[in-house]
Motif scaffolding. Structure first.
Motif, PDB file in Angstrom:
ATOM      1  N   VAL A 206      -4.361   8.501  -4.209  1.00 50.43           N
ATOM      2  CA  VAL A 206      -4.939   7.208  -3.830  1.00 50.43           C
ATOM      3  C   VAL A 206      -4.067   6.067  -4.357  1.00 50.43           C
ATOM      4  O   VAL A 206      -3.824   5.079  -3.652  1.00 50.43           O
ATOM      5  N   GLN A 207      -3.576   6.206  -5.575  1.00 47.17           N
ATOM      6  CA  GLN A 207      -2.713   5.162  -6.141  1.00 47.17           C
ATOM      7  C   GLN A 207      -1.416   5.038  -5.349  1.00 47.17           C
ATOM      8  O   GLN A 207      -0.944   3.919  -5.065  1.00 47.17           O
ATOM      9  N   GLU A 208      -0.830   6.156  -4.971  1.00 48.71           N
ATOM     10  CA  GLU A 208       0.398   6.122  -4.169  1.00 48.71           C
ATOM     11  C   GLU A 208       0.124   5.505  -2.803  1.00 48.71           C
ATOM     12  O   GLU A 208       0.968   4.770  -2.255  1.00 48.71           O
ATOM     13  N   THR A 209      -1.055   5.765  -2.260  1.00 47.35           N
ATOM     14  CA  THR A 209      -1.448   5.165  -0.981  1.00 47.35           C
ATOM     15  C   THR A 209      -1.494   3.645  -1.089  1.00 47.35           C
ATOM     16  O   THR A 209      -1.027   2.919  -0.201  1.00 47.35           O
ATOM     17  N   TRP A 210      -2.064   3.157  -2.196  1.00 47.79           N
ATOM     18  CA  TRP A 210      -2.112   1.703  -2.413  1.00 47.79           C
ATOM     19  C   TRP A 210      -0.711   1.103  -2.498  1.00 47.79           C
ATOM     20  O   TRP A 210      -0.426   0.060  -1.912  1.00 47.79           O
ATOM     21  N   LEU A 211       0.192   1.782  -3.211  1.00 43.82           N
ATOM     22  CA  LEU A 211       1.550   1.257  -3.364  1.00 43.82           C
ATOM     23  C   LEU A 211       2.243   1.147  -2.010  1.00 43.82           C
ATOM     24  O   LEU A 211       2.945   0.163  -1.737  1.00 43.82           O
ATOM     25  N   ARG A 212       2.033   2.130  -1.155  1.00 42.12           N
ATOM     26  CA  ARG A 212       2.655   2.089   0.175  1.00 42.12           C
ATOM     27  C   ARG A 212       2.020   1.006   1.044  1.00 42.12           C
ATOM     28  O   ARG A 212       2.702   0.342   1.826  1.00 42.12           O
ATOM     29  N   PHE A 213       0.711   0.843   0.903  1.00 43.80           N
ATOM     30  CA  PHE A 213       0.004  -0.180   1.659  1.00 43.80           C
ATOM     31  C   PHE A 213       0.460  -1.570   1.231  1.00 43.80           C
ATOM     32  O   PHE A 213       0.744  -2.447   2.058  1.00 43.80           O
ATOM     33  N   ALA A 214       0.565  -1.769  -0.066  1.00 44.49           N
ATOM     34  CA  ALA A 214       0.968  -3.074  -0.606  1.00 44.49           C
ATOM     35  C   ALA A 214       2.405  -3.406  -0.231  1.00 44.49           C
ATOM     36  O   ALA A 214       2.762  -4.584  -0.043  1.00 44.49           O
ATOM     37  N   ALA A 215       3.256  -2.369  -0.128  1.00 43.80           N
ATOM     38  CA  ALA A 215       4.677  -2.595   0.145  1.00 43.80           C
ATOM     39  C   ALA A 215       4.982  -2.716   1.632  1.00 43.80           C
ATOM     40  O   ALA A 215       6.087  -3.125   2.005  1.00 43.80           O
ATOM     41  N   SER A 216       4.009  -2.380   2.488  1.00 42.22           N
ATOM     42  CA  SER A 216       4.247  -2.418   3.933  1.00 42.22           C
ATOM     43  C   SER A 216       4.494  -3.858   4.394  1.00 42.22           C
ATOM     44  O   SER A 216       3.750  -4.778   4.042  1.00 42.22           O
ATOM     45  N   THR A 217       5.534  -4.036   5.181  1.00 37.62           N
ATOM     46  CA  THR A 217       5.877  -5.388   5.645  1.00 37.62           C
ATOM     47  C   THR A 217       5.190  -5.745   6.957  1.00 37.62           C
ATOM     48  O   THR A 217       5.264  -6.892   7.407  1.00 37.62           O
ATOM     49  N   THR A 218       4.546  -4.766   7.569  1.00 40.63           N
ATOM     50  CA  THR A 218       3.818  -5.033   8.819  1.00 40.63           C
ATOM     51  C   THR A 218       2.326  -4.909   8.576  1.00 40.63           C
ATOM     52  O   THR A 218       1.882  -4.146   7.705  1.00 40.63           O
ATOM     53  N   GLU A 219       1.567  -5.645   9.337  1.00 39.93           N
ATOM     54  CA  GLU A 219       0.108  -5.616   9.199  1.00 39.93           C
ATOM     55  C   GLU A 219      -0.451  -4.524  10.127  1.00 39.93           C
ATOM     56  O   GLU A 219      -0.324  -4.618  11.349  1.00 39.93           O
ATOM     57  N   PRO A 220      -1.046  -3.474   9.567  1.00 39.80           N
ATOM     58  CA  PRO A 220      -1.572  -2.410  10.425  1.00 39.80           C
ATOM     59  C   PRO A 220      -2.743  -2.912  11.261  1.00 39.80           C
ATOM     60  O   PRO A 220      -3.516  -3.772  10.829  1.00 39.80           O
ATOM     61  N   ARG A 221      -2.869  -2.352  12.470  1.00 44.71           N
ATOM     62  CA  ARG A 221      -3.984  -2.753  13.329  1.00 44.71           C
ATOM     63  C   ARG A 221      -5.313  -2.347  12.706  1.00 44.71           C
ATOM     64  O   ARG A 221      -6.332  -3.022  12.875  1.00 44.71           O
ATOM     65  N   SER A 222      -5.305  -1.241  11.977  1.00 42.33           N
ATOM     66  CA  SER A 222      -6.510  -0.764  11.310  1.00 42.33           C
ATOM     67  C   SER A 222      -6.148  -0.306   9.909  1.00 42.33           C
ATOM     68  O   SER A 222      -5.379   0.642   9.734  1.00 42.33           O
ATOM     69  N   ALA A 223      -6.711  -0.995   8.915  1.00 42.67           N
ATOM     70  CA  ALA A 223      -6.443  -0.603   7.528  1.00 42.67           C
ATOM     71  C   ALA A 223      -6.981   0.799   7.264  1.00 42.67           C
ATOM     72  O   ALA A 223      -6.340   1.608   6.574  1.00 42.67           O
ATOM     73  N   LYS A 224      -8.145   1.112   7.822  1.00 44.46           N
ATOM     74  CA  LYS A 224      -8.729   2.436   7.610  1.00 44.46           C
ATOM     75  C   LYS A 224      -7.820   3.525   8.155  1.00 44.46           C
ATOM     76  O   LYS A 224      -7.580   4.543   7.492  1.00 44.46           O
ATOM     77  N   ALA A 225      -7.298   3.325   9.363  1.00 45.27           N
ATOM     78  CA  ALA A 225      -6.416   4.324   9.970  1.00 45.27           C
ATOM     79  C   ALA A 225      -5.140   4.486   9.147  1.00 45.27           C
ATOM     80  O   ALA A 225      -4.695   5.605   8.881  1.00 45.27           O
ATOM     81  N   PHE A 226      -4.543   3.358   8.754  1.00 39.16           N
ATOM     82  CA  PHE A 226      -3.300   3.405   7.972  1.00 39.16           C
ATOM     83  C   PHE A 226      -3.529   4.122   6.646  1.00 39.16           C
ATOM     84  O   PHE A 226      -2.757   5.018   6.263  1.00 39.16           O
ATOM     85  N   LEU A 227      -4.587   3.733   5.939  1.00 37.90           N
ATOM     86  CA  LEU A 227      -4.829   4.279   4.606  1.00 37.90           C
ATOM     87  C   LEU A 227      -5.253   5.749   4.646  1.00 37.90           C
ATOM     88  O   LEU A 227      -4.804   6.549   3.824  1.00 37.90           O
ATOM     89  N   SER A 228      -6.116   6.113   5.586  1.00 35.93           N
ATOM     90  CA  SER A 228      -6.546   7.509   5.670  1.00 35.93           C
ATOM     91  C   SER A 228      -5.390   8.406   6.086  1.00 35.93           C
ATOM     92  O   SER A 228      -5.260   9.539   5.589  1.00 35.93           O
ATOM     93  N   THR A 229      -4.530   7.905   6.984  1.00 37.69           N
ATOM     94  CA  THR A 229      -3.334   8.664   7.369  1.00 37.69           C
ATOM     95  C   THR A 229      -2.421   8.866   6.168  1.00 37.69           C
ATOM     96  O   THR A 229      -1.941   9.977   5.900  1.00 37.69           O
TER      97      THR A 229
END
Length: 307
Positions: free
Chosen positions: A32-55
């Motif tokens: 989960v922590q690694e997921t947050w780091l990747r989410f925070a570092a992403s330069t594009t805004e995902p259409r769905s945060a749930k889809a991006f994070l669960s993937t």
């Protein structure tokens, strides 16, 4: 809503996915922590945060599971999942189903699946993800994911454990069981245990553990009846609580440190399996961990002094 707020809102779901794939609290928290780091570092805004994070958490968990499989092959003694007291993800309409999917019996059955089968089963059967979402998460076609789901469901259905449907009856049985354990009442324990009941221990070579799985109501009853009365002499206490969605208990030393946990599988009004986790590496998330070897030595001295 900021990214931090979106992530925190979805954290319970992400942890619950990762834990069911990995069977480890510490590894799930790391995923989960690694997921947050990747989410925070992403330069594009995902259409769905749930889809991006669960993937993301699913893919990380699959990678971790593949490496964990190799470690479990050389694990000392019986490997059991890390005990979890509370699932952070809540869905009142599916609480019973979610609790069953947390049980050690189901998590051990999931160990038989390939990492991809396990991920598909968790996402589809536990969290009701659609196949388009699952295909995106796994980077596979929908058809391939459907085949993985069929195989996973077949394996799970073949060995899927059943539990006492009535929660109140299950809890009342557990209460009687723990009372009998405290009293060292062999006869009462025999009556509460299934004929083929067993007790399984996981010390990982880092805490006292059973040399083998103990099987049979009489053998298990005698072992249990001798267990807590001796530990009580050195001020070990038994604290009943829910563990992995099933009746269970935490054992603590005189300073309140965690010694081990038990979980009970209950079916047809009897206890089928008792699983004990005493490996200190698997207990740290529950609080300060006791020195099980020291408690064992003190208990043995107390036993000898009364014989």
């Amino acid at each position: 809503m900021s990214r931090t707020e979106e992530f925190e809102e979805l954290r319970p779901l992400l942890f619950s996915i990762a834990y069911r794939i990995l069977g480890s609290v510490s590894e799930a928290e790391d995923a989960v922590q690694e997921t947050w780091l990747r989410f925070a570092a992403s330069t594009t805004e995902p259409r769905s945060a749930k889809a991006f994070l669960s993937t993301t958490v699913t893919r990380i968990s699959i990678d971790v599971l593949r490496s964990a499989r190799a470690r479990r092959e050389v694990y000392v003694g019986q490997w059991l999942p890390e005990p979890l007291l509370t699932d952070p993800y809540e869905d009142p309409e599916r609480s019973a189903e979610l609790a069953d999917s947390l049980s050690m019996a189901v998590l051990l059955l999931l160990e038989r699946l390939s990492p991809l089968e396990r991920a598909v089963f968790v996402l589809r059967e536990v969290f009701s993800f659609g196949f388009p979402e699952i295909a995106s998460a796994l980077g596979r076609s929908e058809a391939a994911c459907r085949q993985l789901a069929v195989r996973a469901r077949r394996h799970m259905d073949a060995g899927r454990p059943r539990f006492e449907a009535d929660r109140q009856e299950r809890e009342e049985l557990a209460e009687r069981f723990f009372f009998a354990v405290r009293e060292g009442d062999v006869q009462c324990l025999r009556e509460l245990l299934a004929a083929d009941a067993q007790i399984v221990g996981d010390g990982g070579g880092k805490a006292p553990q059973l040399a083998r799985v103990v099987v049979g109501a009489d053998n298990v009853a005698r072992l249990l009846a001798s267990y807590l009365p001796v530990l009580a002499k050195v001020d070990v206490t038994l604290e009943p609580c829910e563990v992995n969605g099933q009746p269970g208990a935490i054992f603590r030393d005189r300073d309140g440190k965690v010694l081990n946990t038990w979980t009970l599988d209950v079916l047809d009004g009897q206890i089928q399996t008792i699983r004990s986790v005493s490996n200190p590496d698997k207990l740290g998330h529950l609080g300060p961990v006791a020195d099980a070897w020291a408690v064992n030595r003190e208990a043995n001295r107390a036993r000898r002094s009364t014989t």
